[in-house]
Enzyme design. Structure first.
Site, mmCIF file in Angstrom:
data_model
loop_
_atom_site.group_PDB
_atom_site.id
_atom_site.type_symbol
_atom_site.label_atom_id
_atom_site.label_comp_id
_atom_site.label_asym_id
_atom_site.label_seq_id
_atom_site.Cartn_x
_atom_site.Cartn_y
_atom_site.Cartn_z
ATOM 1 N N CYS A 166 0.849 -1.185 0.000
ATOM 2 C CA CYS A 166 0.000 0.000 0.000
ATOM 3 C C CYS A 166 0.899 1.255 0.000
ATOM 4 C CB CYS A 166 -0.952 -0.065 1.185
ATOM 5 S SG CYS A 166 -2.177 1.256 1.243
ATOM 6 N N HIS A 217 -7.556 -4.673 -3.062
ATOM 7 C CA HIS A 217 -6.392 -4.000 -2.486
ATOM 8 C C HIS A 217 -6.177 -4.563 -1.077
ATOM 9 C CE1 HIS A 217 -3.747 -0.445 -1.818
ATOM 10 N NE2 HIS A 217 -4.129 -0.622 -0.569
ATOM 11 N N ASP A 257 -8.545 -3.457 -7.645
ATOM 12 C CA ASP A 257 -7.955 -2.227 -7.092
ATOM 13 C C ASP A 257 -7.889 -1.159 -8.184
ATOM 14 O OD1 ASP A 257 -6.651 -0.352 -5.585
ATOM 15 O OD2 ASP A 257 -4.955 -1.635 -5.054
#
Length: 307
Positions: free
Chosen positions: A197, A275, A244
């Site tokens: 991330c 995600h 995502d």
């Protein structure tokens, strides 16, 4: 008890949760909008609780005798001055068959910098570092929140603190961490980075500013500016989630820049995943995809970091 997965939630709830996690929606906003998808006795609050991380189970215990782990501080003159991180390595080469196989003739091991998500050094990222140690690497996971008191033990508080960081200084802290690993006496001088991330963004960023970085593996992280692709010398392995949309939107232009610059890269998209699919503390976790991505990552680091 059956473990919840992303498929147990309405897709719109998953999108709202992604916005919440990344600061595009506050708690009140999530609860207000998610309420319309709460059915069967559920509430918006219970949806949020179900989607939030649980650190009860760890794949590698902190006290595992096969590893040696502890917190160390290191200087970051261009960043926040001093940073703290979690350093993990095999207890001894002989105590870990994988580590022993990957060590060079002098017994030195390859090193991997672990860049966390936008909540600081939480228990999940510590676990990731320990997993790397069991695969024969020295792993170091800095806590970007250290200048603000460190990871507070609460994900919401951590996200709030994260927004207060001076991002240029924080990026400099991770550059300093990579340099610290390169000079580590027990390391072989080769450094790779894996990030998730926000940390995936760091894993994309570091190759643009560290010419001798040996390998980089971003998991669902923001791409570096396309204009910086020509600066990358390290091989990349990029893991993205099919669902995502936020992260994948930037990939086509970035891939074109990587190709134009002749950068060595591999790109994997995992079907049906959200995600955060590698994070096994939330329902967004996808075991099959995470297992495959992790093995690919370990093999990639073994290839590029082992002496």
């Amino acid at each position: 008890m059956t473990r919840l997965t992303a498929n147990d939630f309405d897709p719109e709830v998953m999108k709202l949760f992604d916005q919440y996690v990344h600061g595009q929606l506050d708690r009140r906003g999530f609860l207000a909008q998610a309420g319309r998808y709460a059915v069967g006795g559920a509430t918006a609050a219970s949806l949020l609780a179900a989607l939030s991380p649980s650190f009860a189970a760890q794949q590698v215990a902190a006290a595992d005798p096969r590893i040696k782990a502890g917190f160390v501080e290191y200087p970051s003159p261009q960043g926040n001055g001093t940073l703290r991180g979690y350093l993990v390595q095999p207890a001894t080469p002989a105590a870990n068959a994988k580590a022993n196989a990957k060590a060079n003739a002098k017994g030195k091991l390859p090193t991997v910098l672990v860049a966390h998500e936008n909540r600081g050094l939480n228990p999940h990222i510590e676990d990731i570092a320990r997993r790397l140690a069991l695969n024969g690497f020295i792993a170091f996971a800095p806590d970007a929140l250290f200048p603000l008191g460190g990871y507070p033990g609460d994900e919401d508080k951590a996200r709030a603190l994260f927004a207060k960081l001076d991002q240029p200084k924080t990026r400099a802290d991770f550059v300093a961490a990579a340099n610290m690993l390169k000079a580590l006496p027990q390391g072989n001088g080769k450094v790779g980075v894996v990030g998730f991330c926000w940390g995936g963004g760091i894993a994309n960023y570091l190759p643009t500013v560290i010419a001798d970085l040996a390998a980089a593996v971003p998991f669902y992280g923001p791409q570096a500016p396309a204009a910086d692709a020509a600066k990358i010398k390290a091989p990349l392995m990029v893991h993205d989630a099919e669902k995502d949309e936020r992260i994948r939107a930037g990939w086509p232009a970035y891939e074109a820049a990587l190709k134009a610059a002749g950068v060595q890269y591999q790109y994997f998209v995992y079907a049906g995943t959200e995600h955060g699919f590698n994070n096994d503390t939330t329902p967004r976790y996808d075991e099959a995809a995470a297992t495959l991505a992790w093995q690919r990552t370990v093999d990639f680091f073994t290839k590029h970091l082992a002496a």
